[in-house]
Design a protein around this motif. Structure first.
Motif, PDB file in Angstrom:
ATOM      1  N   UNK A 115     -39.565  26.194 -41.887  1.00  0.00           N
ATOM      2  CA  UNK A 115     -40.213  25.544 -40.750  1.00  0.00           C
ATOM      3  C   UNK A 115     -39.862  26.201 -39.417  1.00  0.00           C
ATOM      4  N   UNK A 116     -40.883  26.373 -38.589  1.00  0.00           N
ATOM      5  CA  UNK A 116     -40.720  26.936 -37.249  1.00  0.00           C
ATOM      6  C   UNK A 116     -40.506  25.844 -36.201  1.00  0.00           C
ATOM      7  N   UNK A 117     -40.997  24.642 -36.496  1.00  0.00           N
ATOM      8  CA  UNK A 117     -40.954  23.560 -35.514  1.00  0.00           C
ATOM      9  C   UNK A 117     -41.177  22.234 -36.221  1.00  0.00           C
ATOM     10  N   UNK A 118     -40.725  21.148 -35.577  1.00  0.00           N
ATOM     11  CA  UNK A 118     -40.968  19.799 -36.092  1.00  0.00           C
ATOM     12  C   UNK A 118     -41.585  18.961 -34.966  1.00  0.00           C
ATOM     13  N   UNK A 119     -42.669  18.241 -35.293  1.00  0.00           N
ATOM     14  CA  UNK A 119     -43.298  17.317 -34.342  1.00  0.00           C
ATOM     15  C   UNK A 119     -43.198  15.920 -34.936  1.00  0.00           C
ATOM     16  N   UNK A 173     -30.963  14.106 -38.140  1.00  0.00           N
ATOM     17  CA  UNK A 173     -30.777  14.684 -39.472  1.00  0.00           C
ATOM     18  C   UNK A 173     -31.361  16.098 -39.550  1.00  0.00           C
ATOM     19  N   UNK A 174     -32.519  16.296 -38.912  1.00  0.00           N
ATOM     20  CA  UNK A 174     -33.136  17.629 -38.880  1.00  0.00           C
ATOM     21  C   UNK A 174     -32.220  18.616 -38.162  1.00  0.00           C
ATOM     22  N   UNK A 175     -31.650  18.190 -37.041  1.00  0.00           N
ATOM     23  CA  UNK A 175     -30.785  19.074 -36.254  1.00  0.00           C
ATOM     24  C   UNK A 175     -29.472  19.387 -36.979  1.00  0.00           C
ATOM     25  N   UNK A 176     -28.990  18.487 -37.824  1.00  0.00           N
ATOM     26  CA  UNK A 176     -27.794  18.773 -38.628  1.00  0.00           C
ATOM     27  C   UNK A 176     -28.051  19.925 -39.593  1.00  0.00           C
ATOM     28  N   UNK A 177     -29.283  19.985 -40.090  1.00  0.00           N
ATOM     29  CA  UNK A 177     -29.645  21.032 -41.052  1.00  0.00           C
ATOM     30  C   UNK A 177     -30.050  22.333 -40.370  1.00  0.00           C
ATOM     31  N   UNK A 182     -28.243  16.031 -24.416  1.00  0.00           N
ATOM     32  CA  UNK A 182     -27.430  17.229 -24.628  1.00  0.00           C
ATOM     33  C   UNK A 182     -28.001  18.212 -25.626  1.00  0.00           C
ATOM     34  N   UNK A 183     -29.178  17.941 -26.141  1.00  0.00           N
ATOM     35  CA  UNK A 183     -29.787  18.802 -27.163  1.00  0.00           C
ATOM     36  C   UNK A 183     -30.906  19.637 -26.537  1.00  0.00           C
ATOM     37  N   UNK A 184     -30.659  20.944 -26.385  1.00  0.00           N
ATOM     38  CA  UNK A 184     -31.650  21.814 -25.729  1.00  0.00           C
ATOM     39  C   UNK A 184     -32.903  22.025 -26.573  1.00  0.00           C
ATOM     40  N   UNK A 185     -32.783  21.874 -27.887  1.00  0.00           N
ATOM     41  CA  UNK A 185     -33.930  22.133 -28.763  1.00  0.00           C
ATOM     42  C   UNK A 185     -34.841  20.913 -28.933  1.00  0.00           C
ATOM     43  N   UNK A 186     -34.458  19.761 -28.383  1.00  0.00           N
ATOM     44  CA  UNK A 186     -35.277  18.541 -28.493  1.00  0.00           C
ATOM     45  C   UNK A 186     -36.097  18.373 -27.220  1.00  0.00           C
ATOM     46  N   UNK A 187     -37.390  18.214 -27.402  1.00  0.00           N
ATOM     47  CA  UNK A 187     -38.314  18.108 -26.265  1.00  0.00           C
ATOM     48  C   UNK A 187     -39.046  16.775 -26.375  1.00  0.00           C
ATOM     49  N   UNK A 205     -36.921  23.926 -32.791  1.00  0.00           N
ATOM     50  CA  UNK A 205     -37.547  23.086 -31.758  1.00  0.00           C
ATOM     51  C   UNK A 205     -38.098  21.789 -32.363  1.00  0.00           C
ATOM     52  N   UNK A 206     -37.782  20.679 -31.735  1.00  0.00           N
ATOM     53  CA  UNK A 206     -38.287  19.377 -32.173  1.00  0.00           C
ATOM     54  C   UNK A 206     -38.989  18.716 -30.986  1.00  0.00           C
ATOM     55  N   UNK A 207     -40.249  18.362 -31.193  1.00  0.00           N
ATOM     56  CA  UNK A 207     -40.968  17.577 -30.188  1.00  0.00           C
ATOM     57  C   UNK A 207     -40.993  16.124 -30.653  1.00  0.00           C
ATOM     58  N   UNK A 208     -40.510  15.221 -29.835  1.00  0.00           N
ATOM     59  CA  UNK A 208     -40.673  13.789 -30.109  1.00  0.00           C
ATOM     60  C   UNK A 208     -41.845  13.311 -29.259  1.00  0.00           C
ATOM     61  N   UNK A 209     -42.927  12.950 -29.950  1.00  0.00           N
ATOM     62  CA  UNK A 209     -44.144  12.507 -29.272  1.00  0.00           C
ATOM     63  C   UNK A 209     -43.985  11.043 -28.858  1.00  0.00           C
ATOM     64  N   UNK A 210     -43.857  10.807 -27.552  1.00  0.00           N
ATOM     65  CA  UNK A 210     -43.621   9.449 -27.053  1.00  0.00           C
ATOM     66  C   UNK A 210     -44.913   8.678 -26.797  1.00  0.00           C
ATOM     67  N   UNK A 211     -46.062   9.335 -26.942  1.00  0.00           N
ATOM     68  CA  UNK A 211     -47.317   8.666 -26.626  1.00  0.00           C
ATOM     69  C   UNK A 211     -47.634   8.787 -25.152  1.00  0.00           C
ATOM     70  N   UNK A 212     -48.886   8.576 -24.831  1.00  0.00           N
ATOM     71  CA  UNK A 212     -49.368   8.779 -23.463  1.00  0.00           C
ATOM     72  C   UNK A 212     -48.890   7.664 -22.529  1.00  0.00           C
ATOM     73  N   UNK A 213     -48.324   8.059 -21.384  1.00  0.00           N
ATOM     74  CA  UNK A 213     -47.859   7.133 -20.343  1.00  0.00           C
ATOM     75  C   UNK A 213     -46.933   6.050 -20.909  1.00  0.00           C
TER      76      UNK A 213
END
Length: 256
Positions: free
Chosen positions: A179-183, A199-203, A230-235, A208-216
């Motif tokens: 995997x190149x990325x997780x959404x 759990x993904x970051x432990x492995x 503190x996690x630079x790879x989590x967006x 890069x992980x995008x957490x989709x929070x939804x619009x507004x």
């Protein structure tokens, strides 16, 4: 009296609503195109089948939003050229006379008599992931994942889709290097999206992980920012389709 009885039976048969006639058709050619509706999660699908039938050659213009059924149909006609169209009695004359006929995709059925079931299709098989060009998408909304998948595939990546956090984590554990990325959408079931991210970051701590929070959804954004500051790879951001390609390119390139 007997004649009157027969006439009554015929009248009742003609007047009964909801009757349909099955036509066996033979697949000739498919025309399939997907585009994304502007500023919307609603996909626009242009899907038609050229067929031969006992009523002559037809173009079936397929309607309906059942994407799994549509995918199953495409898989079926790649193997078996004959299928059944169910035509309501009130539209029978239209079908017979028309060269192009609109029909809901779920009104097409296998010729072999086996009924399609939702379990017949899976979006991903964790034992057969090939290559290392996958993007893991975890989201319960089929329309949304369908549109994300279009963008991902257009970029040359494979979309591996799961509805629940547990399924996604089980697959990721087996082959994290694929995997190149997780959404991850914030509404997933089976495991909180924050826990799945951890759990993904432990492995794979740099993926890069995008957490989709939804619009507004500022409250949701703030909640995840406090957890992963503190996690630079989590967006943490809403997934905006018109910007998604650029976002994926930047994050994967940065990680590389």
């Amino acid at each position: 009296m007997k004649k009157l009885f027969i006439i009554c039976i015929l009248f009742l048969g003609l007047a009964t609503p909801g009757l349909a006639r099955d036509f066996i058709v033979e697949f000739i050619e498919e025309n399939y195109k997907e585009i994304q509706a502007q500023f919307s999660y609603t996909p626009l699908i242009y899907h038609s089948l050229q067929v031969n039938s006992s009523a002559g050659p037809k173009i079936l213009i397929l309607t309906g939003n059942d994407y799994n059924y549509r995918k199953w149909l495409r898989y079926y006609i790649a193997q078996d050229k004959k299928f059944i169209t169910k035509i309501p009695d009130e539209r029978l004359d239209e079908f017979i006379s028309a060269k192009a006929y609109t029909i809901d995709v779920t009104s097409l059925h296998p010729f072999n008599g086996e009924k399609w079931k939702k379990g017949d299709l899976t979006t991903s098989d964790q034992t057969t992931i090939e290559g290392d060009n996958h993007i893991l998408i975890v989201d319960p909304n089929e329309k949304r994942t369908h549109l994300i998948q279009i963008i991902v595939k257009k970029m040359g990546y494979q979309a591996t889709i799961f509805k629940t956090g547990k399924q996604a984590l089980d697959s990721f554990k087996l082959q994290p290097e694929k995997f190149k990325m997780v959404i991850i959408h914030h509404t997933i079931s089976g495991m909180p999206s924050g826990e799945l991210t951890k759990q993904v970051l432990k492995l794979s701590h740099t993926i890069p992980v995008i957490i989709d929070t939804g619009y507004k959804n500022q409250n949701m954004e703030n909640e995840f920012i406090s957890k992963f500051s503190g996690f630079r790879s989590v967006h943490i951001k809403p997934v905006i389709l018109r910007n998604l390609q650029k976002t994926i390119e930047i994050l994967i390139k940065k990680n590389a």
